[in-house]
Design a protein around this motif. Structure first.
Motif, PDB file in Angstrom:
ATOM      1  N   LYS A   1     -74.927  12.601  22.557  1.00  0.00           N
ATOM      2  CA  LYS A   1     -75.847  11.539  22.587  1.00  0.00           C
ATOM      3  C   LYS A   1     -75.041  10.304  21.999  1.00  0.00           C
ATOM      4  CE  LYS A   1     -79.947  14.363  22.219  1.00  0.00           C
ATOM      5  NZ  LYS A   1     -79.235  15.783  22.071  1.00  0.00           N
ATOM      6  N   GLN A   2     -73.990  10.008  22.501  1.00  0.00           N
ATOM      7  CA  GLN A   2     -72.953   8.846  22.063  1.00  0.00           C
ATOM      8  C   GLN A   2     -72.594   8.234  23.172  1.00  0.00           C
ATOM      9  OE1 GLN A   2     -70.174   9.433  18.851  1.00  0.00           O
ATOM     10  NE2 GLN A   2     -71.375  10.882  17.837  1.00  0.00           N
ATOM     11  N   ALA A   3     -72.964   6.785  23.185  1.00  0.00           N
ATOM     12  CA  ALA A   3     -72.186   6.039  24.483  1.00  0.00           C
ATOM     13  C   ALA A   3     -71.021   5.903  24.325  1.00  0.00           C
ATOM     14  CB  ALA A   3     -73.135   4.735  24.444  1.00  0.00           C
ATOM     15  N   ASP A   4     -70.262   5.718  23.074  1.00  0.00           N
ATOM     16  CA  ASP A   4     -68.861   5.434  22.902  1.00  0.00           C
ATOM     17  C   ASP A   4     -67.969   6.748  23.197  1.00  0.00           C
ATOM     18  OD1 ASP A   4     -69.671   6.989  20.647  1.00  0.00           O
ATOM     19  OD2 ASP A   4     -68.699   5.365  19.333  1.00  0.00           O
ATOM     20  N   PHE A   5     -68.595   7.896  23.668  1.00  0.00           N
ATOM     21  CA  PHE A   5     -67.611   8.904  23.898  1.00  0.00           C
ATOM     22  C   PHE A   5     -66.825   8.588  25.198  1.00  0.00           C
ATOM     23  CE2 PHE A   5     -66.518  13.206  25.433  1.00  0.00           C
ATOM     24  CZ  PHE A   5     -66.208  13.576  24.211  1.00  0.00           C
ATOM     25  N   THR A   6     -65.643   8.847  25.084  1.00  0.00           N
ATOM     26  CA  THR A   6     -64.806   8.210  26.244  1.00  0.00           C
ATOM     27  C   THR A   6     -64.208   9.579  26.998  1.00  0.00           C
ATOM     28  OG1 THR A   6     -62.785   8.168  25.118  1.00  0.00           O
ATOM     29  CG2 THR A   6     -64.174   6.332  25.067  1.00  0.00           C
ATOM     30  N   PHE A   7     -63.867   9.207  28.393  1.00  0.00           N
ATOM     31  CA  PHE A   7     -63.575  10.261  29.322  1.00  0.00           C
ATOM     32  C   PHE A   7     -62.078  10.951  28.996  1.00  0.00           C
ATOM     33  CE2 PHE A   7     -61.284   6.751  31.326  1.00  0.00           C
ATOM     34  CZ  PHE A   7     -60.303   7.162  31.744  1.00  0.00           C
ATOM     35  N   MET A   8     -61.234  10.168  28.421  1.00  0.00           N
ATOM     36  CA  MET A   8     -60.115  10.529  27.760  1.00  0.00           C
ATOM     37  C   MET A   8     -60.111  11.603  26.888  1.00  0.00           C
ATOM     38  SD  MET A   8     -57.463   7.370  28.062  1.00  0.00           S
ATOM     39  CE  MET A   8     -58.797   6.200  27.020  1.00  0.00           C
ATOM     40  N   ARG A   9     -61.025  11.590  25.953  1.00  0.00           N
ATOM     41  CA  ARG A   9     -61.147  12.414  24.998  1.00  0.00           C
ATOM     42  C   ARG A   9     -62.193  13.692  25.430  1.00  0.00           C
ATOM     43  NH1 ARG A   9     -58.251  13.150  21.164  1.00  0.00           N
ATOM     44  NH2 ARG A   9     -59.851  13.883  19.910  1.00  0.00           N
ATOM     45  N   ALA A  10     -63.141  13.537  26.547  1.00  0.00           N
ATOM     46  CA  ALA A  10     -63.986  14.334  27.039  1.00  0.00           C
ATOM     47  C   ALA A  10     -62.999  15.565  28.009  1.00  0.00           C
ATOM     48  CB  ALA A  10     -65.013  13.988  28.134  1.00  0.00           C
ATOM     49  N   GLN A  11     -61.889  15.022  28.468  1.00  0.00           N
ATOM     50  CA  GLN A  11     -60.988  15.857  29.313  1.00  0.00           C
ATOM     51  C   GLN A  11     -60.400  17.166  28.077  1.00  0.00           C
ATOM     52  OE1 GLN A  11     -58.076  13.084  30.662  1.00  0.00           O
ATOM     53  NE2 GLN A  11     -58.750  13.548  32.855  1.00  0.00           N
ATOM     54  N   THR A  12     -60.295  16.662  26.860  1.00  0.00           N
ATOM     55  CA  THR A  12     -59.701  17.823  26.174  1.00  0.00           C
ATOM     56  C   THR A  12     -60.820  18.955  25.756  1.00  0.00           C
ATOM     57  OG1 THR A  12     -60.305  16.587  23.972  1.00  0.00           O
ATOM     58  CG2 THR A  12     -58.385  15.980  24.970  1.00  0.00           C
ATOM     59  N   ILE A  13     -62.019  18.530  26.010  1.00  0.00           N
ATOM     60  CA  ILE A  13     -63.037  19.762  25.490  1.00  0.00           C
ATOM     61  C   ILE A  13     -63.836  20.153  26.569  1.00  0.00           C
ATOM     62  CG2 ILE A  13     -64.813  17.966  24.884  1.00  0.00           C
ATOM     63  CD1 ILE A  13     -65.374  19.533  22.319  1.00  0.00           C
ATOM     64  N   VAL A  14     -64.320  19.438  27.636  1.00  0.00           N
ATOM     65  CA  VAL A  14     -64.894  19.895  28.648  1.00  0.00           C
ATOM     66  C   VAL A  14     -63.771  20.231  29.883  1.00  0.00           C
ATOM     67  CG1 VAL A  14     -66.485  19.045  30.537  1.00  0.00           C
ATOM     68  CG2 VAL A  14     -66.696  18.220  28.386  1.00  0.00           C
ATOM     69  N   LYS A  15     -63.891  21.581  30.309  1.00  0.00           N
ATOM     70  CA  LYS A  15     -62.797  22.135  31.090  1.00  0.00           C
ATOM     71  C   LYS A  15     -63.305  22.510  32.478  1.00  0.00           C
ATOM     72  CE  LYS A  15     -59.964  21.915  27.803  1.00  0.00           C
ATOM     73  NZ  LYS A  15     -58.844  21.011  27.607  1.00  0.00           N
ATOM     74  N   GLN A  16     -62.605  22.193  33.357  1.00  0.00           N
ATOM     75  CA  GLN A  16     -62.921  22.544  34.885  1.00  0.00           C
ATOM     76  C   GLN A  16     -62.035  24.107  35.080  1.00  0.00           C
ATOM     77  OE1 GLN A  16     -60.561  20.858  37.875  1.00  0.00           O
ATOM     78  NE2 GLN A  16     -62.002  21.380  39.659  1.00  0.00           N
ATOM     79  N   HIS A  17     -62.919  25.014  35.650  1.00  0.00           N
ATOM     80  CA  HIS A  17     -62.408  26.141  35.954  1.00  0.00           C
ATOM     81  C   HIS A  17     -61.646  26.207  37.319  1.00  0.00           C
ATOM     82  CE1 HIS A  17     -65.399  28.412  32.711  1.00  0.00           C
ATOM     83  NE2 HIS A  17     -64.351  28.087  32.280  1.00  0.00           N
ATOM     84  N   THR A  18     -60.709  27.290  37.498  1.00  0.00           N
ATOM     85  CA  THR A  18     -60.055  27.281  38.585  1.00  0.00           C
ATOM     86  C   THR A  18     -60.121  28.557  39.201  1.00  0.00           C
ATOM     87  OG1 THR A  18     -58.048  27.850  37.531  1.00  0.00           O
ATOM     88  CG2 THR A  18     -58.420  25.389  37.983  1.00  0.00           C
ATOM     89  N   GLU A  19     -60.781  29.526  38.695  1.00  0.00           N
ATOM     90  CA  GLU A  19     -60.748  30.707  39.670  1.00  0.00           C
ATOM     91  C   GLU A  19     -62.322  31.586  38.794  1.00  0.00           C
ATOM     92  OE1 GLU A  19     -57.643  33.224  36.557  1.00  0.00           O
ATOM     93  OE2 GLU A  19     -57.368  32.891  38.810  1.00  0.00           O
ATOM     94  N   LYS A  20     -62.531  32.373  39.497  1.00  0.00           N
ATOM     95  CA  LYS A  20     -63.965  33.298  39.236  1.00  0.00           C
ATOM     96  C   LYS A  20     -65.146  32.546  38.735  1.00  0.00           C
ATOM     97  CE  LYS A  20     -60.956  37.052  37.068  1.00  0.00           C
ATOM     98  NZ  LYS A  20     -60.583  37.952  35.686  1.00  0.00           N
ATOM     99  N   LEU A  21     -65.209  31.388  39.746  1.00  0.00           N
ATOM    100  CA  LEU A  21     -66.224  30.443  39.364  1.00  0.00           C
ATOM    101  C   LEU A  21     -67.785  31.002  39.466  1.00  0.00           C
ATOM    102  CD1 LEU A  21     -64.735  27.608  41.583  1.00  0.00           C
ATOM    103  CD2 LEU A  21     -64.224  28.118  39.043  1.00  0.00           C
ATOM    104  N   SER A  22     -67.677  31.943  40.311  1.00  0.00           N
ATOM    105  CA  SER A  22     -69.324  32.595  40.415  1.00  0.00           C
ATOM    106  C   SER A  22     -69.659  33.239  39.061  1.00  0.00           C
ATOM    107  CB  SER A  22     -69.337  33.531  41.513  1.00  0.00           C
ATOM    108  OG  SER A  22     -69.431  32.677  42.937  1.00  0.00           O
ATOM    109  N   GLN A  23     -68.375  33.757  38.440  1.00  0.00           N
ATOM    110  CA  GLN A  23     -68.630  34.473  37.358  1.00  0.00           C
ATOM    111  C   GLN A  23     -68.801  33.643  35.954  1.00  0.00           C
ATOM    112  OE1 GLN A  23     -66.103  35.844  39.634  1.00  0.00           O
ATOM    113  NE2 GLN A  23     -67.963  36.894  40.461  1.00  0.00           N
ATOM    114  N   ILE A  24     -67.831  32.697  35.957  1.00  0.00           N
ATOM    115  CA  ILE A  24     -67.705  32.050  34.592  1.00  0.00           C
ATOM    116  C   ILE A  24     -68.176  30.722  34.697  1.00  0.00           C
ATOM    117  CG2 ILE A  24     -66.101  33.584  33.713  1.00  0.00           C
ATOM    118  CD1 ILE A  24     -63.984  31.410  34.356  1.00  0.00           C
ATOM    119  N   GLY A  25     -68.801  30.122  35.897  1.00  0.00           N
ATOM    120  CA  GLY A  25     -69.050  29.005  35.890  1.00  0.00           C
ATOM    121  C   GLY A  25     -68.099  28.117  36.565  1.00  0.00           C
ATOM    122  N   ASP A  26     -68.348  26.765  36.893  1.00  0.00           N
ATOM    123  CA  ASP A  26     -67.433  25.642  37.468  1.00  0.00           C
ATOM    124  C   ASP A  26     -66.735  24.823  36.440  1.00  0.00           C
ATOM    125  OD1 ASP A  26     -68.138  26.339  40.197  1.00  0.00           O
ATOM    126  OD2 ASP A  26     -69.985  25.281  39.737  1.00  0.00           O
TER     127      ASP A  26
END
Length: 447
Positions: free
Chosen positions: A17-42
């Motif tokens: 709930k912070q408008a100043d949260f930037t995408f460069m920092r988000a990349q370090t904590i929000v992760k895209q999965h690359t396999e087993k997507l149906s089991q562990i999510g995207d």
């Protein structure tokens, strides 16, 4: 900013709930999965506080103290609000699950297919350009120059030229302006240019120490000058030129073709083998980190060294042939013409490989380009990631091609999914061809 960067930023702002949260920092904590997507999510992110505290850029103690826990209500309510918020985003979240200390997000696949494939297919020329020009950006333009070797046909010189060409291609494909040219100091200062020198490593010392000593030059030089270090190439035949090496690889391809097709010396076969030989050398040179030494002393006669590029080009040719076969069947009246994009039901794409090819490789392509050159300011580029990307995508497509019958009978219950797959495979072909073009590798329509 890529589409995935934007999604990560949106998730980060929702969670904190912070408008100043930037995408460069988000990349370090929000992760895209690359396999087993149906089991562990995207996508996944932690639901414990400390990782998010580490990602917050603000130094305000009050802002940090406000973050007592990530989920301030029940998990069900948090999931409902997140899915609702995502209806305003490009990627809609369909389901949220919780596993230990992580939140797992499952995207709305039909919606993602229909929204994103249109972008790839109809904005094909610009797709992948994650960088957008900004008049206040000091690093918009690059002048890339190779520091030539005494022997311009040596293996090291060939590696230098390849890295230079591919770096320029990467910068342009990402949205930067880049040219192979030399500019004087006044040009660099007055025209918003950054000079990139691609030079070979010294031969006296370890590869890492050698690289570090060269990179230190960047810190002492003009701030608009960058040095990219190219490692040495060792081989068991001293004096072997780049042209000789390509001929050797081409002959290996001809021998392989003879074993498969018999003694066929048609010009078409020879031409393909020459292209495969050149592609193999290119791939072998670029799949290694640019500052590392390439050692061909043990691999000159090892068949495994020719599998990388050949395997990729073989699967691209399969894809090209499949799409050409569909067009031929339409021309002869077996299939009706491909319906307009908006008439396609992408909810029919149920195979896991289809979603993985789409989400990891098609959607992830701009982020790949970003990772390849994100360290250019410190003289560290990652062309090898593009080679890994192509190898993994080829392996995935190969599994899909063998497991799923794509060109089916012309039956009412089968044709709608065929049409959806054709659109997906057209987008996949676009990604393959873009990546190969960056690597200066010519694709083949047939193998």
């Amino acid at each position: 900013m890529t589409q995935l960067d934007e999604l990560f930023e949106q998730i980060g702002k929702f969670v904190l709930k912070q408008a100043d949260f930037t995408f460069m920092r988000a990349q370090t904590i929000v992760k895209q999965h690359t396999e087993k997507l149906s089991q562990i999510g995207d996508i996944a992110f932690p639901i414990t506080v400390q990782p998010w505290l580490n990602a917050i850029e603000t130094n305000s103690a009050e802002s940090r103290n406000d973050l007592k826990q990530i989920i301030n209500e029940s998990e069900t309510e948090f999931a409902r609000k997140l899915c609702e918020a995502s209806t305003e985003w490009m990627f809609h979240i369909e389901m949220v699950k919780f596993s230990e200390f992580r939140c797992l997000l499952f995207l709305n696949r039909p919606k993602c297919y229909s929204d994103f494939l249109k972008t790839v297919l109809y904005d094909d020329a610009s797709y992948g350009q994650w960088h957008h020009h900004n008049t206040n950006d000091d690093n918009t333009n690059y002048a890339v120059e190779v520091v030539k070797q005494s022997n311009d046909n040596s293996l090291v010189a060939h590696r230098l030229q390849l890295i230079t060409k591919v770096l320029i291609n990467l910068l342009r494909s990402s949205g930067f302006e880049a040219n192979a040219a030399k500019f004087d100091v006044n040009s660099l200062e007055n025209n918003n240019l950054t000079e990139v020198l691609v030079k070979s490593a010294r031969r006296d010392g370890g590869k890492r120490a050698n690289r570090q000593s060269e990179l230190e030059l960047n810190n002492n030089a003009n701030r608009k000058s960058i040095t990219i270090i190219c490692g040495n190439v060792t081989i068991c035949r001293p004096g072997l030129t780049a042209d000789d090496f390509i001929r050797l690889r081409s002959l290996e391809m001809e021998k392989t073709a003879e074993l498969k097709h018999g003694h066929n010396k048609e010009n078409v076969i020879i031409d393909k083998c020459q292209k495969l030989g050149a592609a193999t050398v290119t791939f072998d040179f670029l799949k290694i980190k640019h500052f590392n030494t390439i050692n061909f002393e043990k691999s000159m006669t090892t068949p495994s060294t020719i599998k990388g590029a050949a395997f990729i080009l073989y699967n691209v040719a399969r894809l090209q042939t499949l799409l050409a076969s569909f067009d031929h069947q339409v021309a002869r009246g077996f299939y009706d013409p491909l319906p307009k994009f908006d008439q396609i039901d992408f909810g029919l794409l149920k195979e896991e490989e289809e979603w993985q090819m789409f989400f990891v490789y098609i959607v992830g392509y701009p982020n790949l380009l970003e990772r390849c050159i994100s360290g250019i300011g410190t003289g560290n580029i990652a062309i090898h990631l593009l080679c890994t990307f192509l190898s993994n995508l080829s392996a995935l497509f190969s599994v899909y091609y063998h497991r799923v019958k794509i060109l089916t009978d012309n039956l009412p219950q089968l044709v709608p999914v065929l049409y959806a797959r054709i659109y997906l495979l057209k987008a996949l072909r676009s990604i393959f061809l873009k990546a190969l073009a960056i690597l200066e590798i010519e694709s083949l329509d047939q193998m």
